[in-house]
Design an enzyme around this catalytic site. Sequence first.
Site, mmCIF file in Angstrom:
data_model
loop_
_atom_site.group_PDB
_atom_site.id
_atom_site.type_symbol
_atom_site.label_atom_id
_atom_site.label_comp_id
_atom_site.label_asym_id
_atom_site.label_seq_id
_atom_site.Cartn_x
_atom_site.Cartn_y
_atom_site.Cartn_z
ATOM 1 N N CYS A 67 92.617 69.868 20.444
ATOM 2 C CA CYS A 67 91.955 71.163 20.579
ATOM 3 C C CYS A 67 93.111 72.008 21.174
ATOM 4 O O CYS A 67 93.858 71.541 21.871
ATOM 5 C CB CYS A 67 90.730 71.230 21.070
ATOM 6 S SG CYS A 67 89.517 70.151 20.506
ATOM 7 N N GLU A 116 84.342 80.192 21.055
ATOM 8 C CA GLU A 116 85.674 80.411 20.320
ATOM 9 C C GLU A 116 85.266 80.369 18.711
ATOM 10 O O GLU A 116 84.258 79.778 18.118
ATOM 11 C CB GLU A 116 86.318 78.967 20.494
ATOM 12 C CG GLU A 116 86.635 78.696 22.060
ATOM 13 C CD GLU A 116 87.419 77.347 22.152
ATOM 14 O OE1 GLU A 116 88.101 77.493 23.235
ATOM 15 O OE2 GLU A 116 87.384 76.536 21.548
#
Length: 185
Positions: A67, A116
């Site tokens: 990520c 996010e």
Amino acid sequence: MSDERVVLVDEAGRAIGTEAKATVHHAATPLHLAFSSYVVDPAGRVLLTQRAFGKPTWPGVWTNSCCGHPLPDEPVEHAVRRRLADELGIVVESADLVLPEFRYRAEMPTGVVENEICPVYRVWWTGDPTPNPAEVAAYRWVEWHELREVPDLSPWCLLQLDELSSPPAEWPIADPNRLPPAAQV
């Protein structure tokens, strides 16, 4: 790196500024641009990583392969390839966009929030990674059908698995025009 900046976005996914990565995650984390990636081998196994125990967000949690956050004006696919090389020593030519509009919000028990817009990518690769210990505590290859059985999976990984219900070889490549505006650089 302490001067690394993340791209802040509005509800429509348009860039509205930047903030230092070192300070962006807290109890009132602003919505920002990120990505997730799944490294898959030819047998369809998925590379899972355990986040380093020294990381400020979700330390020690098992998650998808890698990520991160694209830098301002950095194409997200480039950020995926950059972070795979930095975190796992994996060098690839391309990454397939599979979930261009994935978004999540998750709160750690400490109150720190992840917030996010996080496009998801698939990367085909063979071999064993060379993890950066500041980023990755451990890794393991997991059969697709066993992935949900892994204890302590990150909340974003679990949400992504809800959308990626078929084996990785069957994930359709998404239209990059469906990426949020901030990711279309």
